[in-house]
Design an enzyme around this catalytic site. Structure first.
Site, PDB file in Angstrom:
ATOM      1  N   SER A 241       0.614  -1.152   0.003  1.00  0.00           N
ATOM      2  CA  SER A 241       0.120   0.031  -0.033  1.00  0.00           C
ATOM      3  C   SER A 241       0.927   1.281   0.004  1.00  0.00           C
ATOM      4  CB  SER A 241      -0.888   0.113   1.163  1.00  0.00           C
ATOM      5  OG  SER A 241      -0.182   0.037   2.549  1.00  0.00           O
ATOM      6  N   ILE A 244       2.075   2.254   3.678  1.00  0.00           N
ATOM      7  CA  ILE A 244       3.118   1.412   4.212  1.00  0.00           C
ATOM      8  C   ILE A 244       4.512   1.774   3.410  1.00  0.00           C
ATOM      9  CG2 ILE A 244       4.047  -0.695   4.847  1.00  0.00           C
ATOM     10  CD1 ILE A 244       1.472  -1.501   5.903  1.00  0.00           C
ATOM     11  N   GLU A 262       6.724  -0.130  -5.225  1.00  0.00           N
ATOM     12  CA  GLU A 262       5.646  -0.342  -6.338  1.00  0.00           C
ATOM     13  C   GLU A 262       4.361  -0.423  -5.501  1.00  0.00           C
ATOM     14  OE1 GLU A 262       3.064  -2.027  -7.981  1.00  0.00           O
ATOM     15  OE2 GLU A 262       4.245  -4.037  -8.223  1.00  0.00           O
ATOM     16  N   CYS A 296      -3.037  -4.595  -7.766  1.00  0.00           N
ATOM     17  CA  CYS A 296      -2.732  -2.941  -8.057  1.00  0.00           C
ATOM     18  C   CYS A 296      -2.934  -2.312  -9.221  1.00  0.00           C
ATOM     19  CB  CYS A 296      -1.060  -2.645  -7.209  1.00  0.00           C
ATOM     20  SG  CYS A 296       0.061  -3.397  -8.754  1.00  0.00           S
TER      21      CYS A 296
HETATM   22  C1  UN1 Z   1       0.453  -6.270  -8.729  1.00  0.00           C
HETATM   23  O1  UN1 Z   1      -0.722  -6.062  -8.439  1.00  0.00           O
HETATM   24  O2  UN1 Z   1       1.234  -5.990  -7.639  1.00  0.00           O
HETATM   25  O3  UN1 Z   1      -0.061  -6.181 -14.562  1.00  0.00           O
HETATM   26  C2  UN1 Z   1       1.201  -6.654  -9.712  1.00  0.00           C
HETATM   27  C3  UN1 Z   1      -0.737  -7.077 -13.798  1.00  0.00           C
HETATM   28  C4  UN1 Z   1       0.488  -8.093 -13.375  1.00  0.00           C
HETATM   29  C5  UN1 Z   1       1.100  -7.553 -12.192  1.00  0.00           C
HETATM   30  C6  UN1 Z   1       0.419  -6.987 -11.105  1.00  0.00           C
HETATM   31  N1  UN1 Z   1       1.220  -8.603 -14.294  1.00  0.00           N
HETATM   32  O4  UN1 Z   1      -1.660  -6.943 -13.483  1.00  0.00           O
END
Ligand code: UN1
Length: 505
Positions: A241, A244, A262, A296
């Site tokens: 997140s 964090i 990330e 994400c």
């Molecule tokens: C993530 O959600 O931390 O592009 C990575 C994507 C995946 C990677 C997601 N190849 O949805």
């Protein structure tokens, strides 16, 4: 369940601290129970790492680095080739474990393992391509060049939602660069951590190499804090997140360490007047419902031209009505559970916030009876500026927003604190190129006629603003795992100074 564990050499209680293929026999700091989010049953447990075990791991990693950095990079690549092959052999079993422990459907679990294989293959090639530049010196008989050296110990802290693939992005690339890896998996997916670590070490058993892979587990975040603050860990790579990530970034910066972040996304898809709905609807459904909205890169906002709004709304509500929710290991299922009860509550709270703000929840947001953490995926009509739309709810809730001009749509798409992934659906060349131009999307990933999630490993993955700025996986992301050194060599018999300075004695 037992069969899946057996295939991966896991038992009811598993060691959580590993120096290569040797697990620590020290007294455990406690057990981390891995809970199946579809049934709320304990699958198995993993022993937490003690402070003493942590010291042993870091000391062993420091020694291993001295040996590993001396191994030629293409030979390091050979090790990663073995890992790729080992993962191919265990793809089905590991895909099942990802599904069981994390709750994503089996096809997506397999996809994660495929992503590991892909990055491993990529890393094998990259091991022969860590190029530095040469420059023309301004001084005669001088040569300048730059080279890339490994950092040392790379510490990867991975998240529950991609419990295996994101670790592979980091560890495979870090390893070919000459680094050693200490991995702290999410306490919600400790079995994936142990299983992957064992596969990796098994595949390297016949190669006469130092132990370069280390595993620690921590159910609380006490050890994680020590890890982040530890000056011996040259790079902390964190996925999780924004909240964090911000704390980790600050702590690592205060010791002048390197950090690769990330973090979250609030990803939008723009659907313009010229969009092909046959592509739009399945892309949105995969982006927002895939992994139960816990990527994400998940699609969180749809910014649709007012002329397409009605049509899109109806098509999405219809498609959402056909989502088969249930056991993630059943091949018919499209959406599994959320990771825990708190996540279900957050989606319910987001629906309530929409209603309180004057929006309309068109469908979903209803929890399903039973012990698992299931909820129906929700669609809500909303406005971009609302607090609830501005914050990332890590679950299956999608906001529909209407726009009139493309400038307005792009301003809304960029008008959030995160900057990870973005898309436009259009058959209009000008609109597509405008979206990709430097006045368009401000995200690390910007796509045309492709959804926000499901990126391939060949590109650099990551985002801007509160997404943290890091780049992982393909392209030249390897540079994040190395230090650059500029070298100037004088092969002449004089000592001319740069900038024409005279300093004669
Ligand atoms: C993530 O959600 O931390 O592009 C990575 C994507 C995946 C990677 C997601 N190849 O949805």
């Amino acid at each position: 369940m037992k069969e899946i564990l057996d295939r991966l050499g896991l038992g009811a209680v598993n060691d959580g601290t590993w120096i290569g293929d040797t697990s620590s026999a020290g007294e455990a700091a406690g057990l981390i129970e891995s809970v199946n989010p579809a049934t709320n049953e304990v699958i198995a447990s993993v022993r937490s790492t003690t402070a003493a075990e942590y010291e042993q791991v870091v000391t062993a990693a420091q020694e291993a680095f001295i040996a590993w950095r001396a191994v030629p990079a293409p030979v390091r690549g050979e090790a990663i080739r073995n890992i790729a092959n080992g993962l191919r052999k265990h793809k089905d079993a590991l895909g099942c474990l990802v599904s069981l422990e994390m709750g994503k459907i089996k096809s997506e679990g397999d996809g994660e393992v495929q992503e590991m294989i892909d990055i491993a293959d990529f890393a094998v090639g990259q091991s022969r391509m860590m190029y530095g530049r040469t420059m023309h010196s301004e001084r005669p008989q001088h040569r300048m060049y730059e080279q890339w050296h490994p950092l040392g110990i790379v510490g990867t802290i991975s998240a529950f939602n991609f419990p295996v693939a994101v670790y592979a992005w980091n560890s495979c690339i870090a390893a070919i660069c000459g680094n050693v890896n200490i991995w702290k998996p999410s306490p919600k997916a400790p079995l994936c951590g142990v299983a992957v670590h064992k596969i990796i070490c098994d595949t390297l058993a016949d190669m006469d190499l130092p132990n370069i892979f280390f595993l620690i587990n921590d159910g609380s975040n006490e050890l994680a804090q020590q890890f982040v603050d530890d000056r011996r860990i040259n790079l902390i790579s964190f996925t999780g997140s924004c909240a964090i990530g911000r704390k980790i970034g600050e702590r690592v910066a205060s010791r002048m360490g390197k950090c690769l972040l990330e973090l979250g996304g609030n990803n939008a898809i723009i659907v313009d007047e010229y969009a092909n709905m046959d592509l739009v609807v399945p892309a949105i459904v995969f982006g927002s419902v895939g992994t139960a909205g816990q990527r994400c890169t998940s699609t969180r906002r749809i910014i649709a031209h007012s002329s397409r709004f009605e049509e899109l709304r109806n098509a999405l509500v219809k498609a959402y009505g056909q989502i088969r929710i249930g056991d993630p290991l059943d091949p018919d299922t499209l959406m599994g559970p959320l990771t825990d009860e708190a996540s279900v509550q957050r989606v319910e709270a987001a629906c309530a916030a929409v209603r309180d703000t004057g929006g309309e929840v068109l469908c979903g947001g209803e929890r399903l009876d039973g012990p698992g953490h299931f909820i129906t995926p929700a669609i809500a009509v909303a406005e971009n500026g609302w607090d609830i739309v501005q914050s990332e709810t890590f679950g299956p809730i999608l906001y529909l927003i209407s726009y009139e001009t493309l400038d307005e749509a792009i301003a809304m798409q960029n008008g959030v604190v995160q900057g990870l992934s973005s898309s436009i659906f259009t058959d209009n060349l000008q609109n597509a190129e405008y979206f990709l131009s430097n006045g368009g999307s401000d995200c690390g990933i910007a796509n045309v006629n492709i959804g926000t999630s499901g990126a391939e490993i060949g590109g650099a993955f990551g985002g801007e603003k509160e997404t943290g700025g890091g780049r992982e996986a393909g392209s030249d992301s390897w540079k994040a795992y190395m230090r650059r050194q500029t070298n100037t060599i004088n092969w002449g018999k004089d000592l001319p100074l740069a900038q024409g300075i005279n300093f004669d004695l």
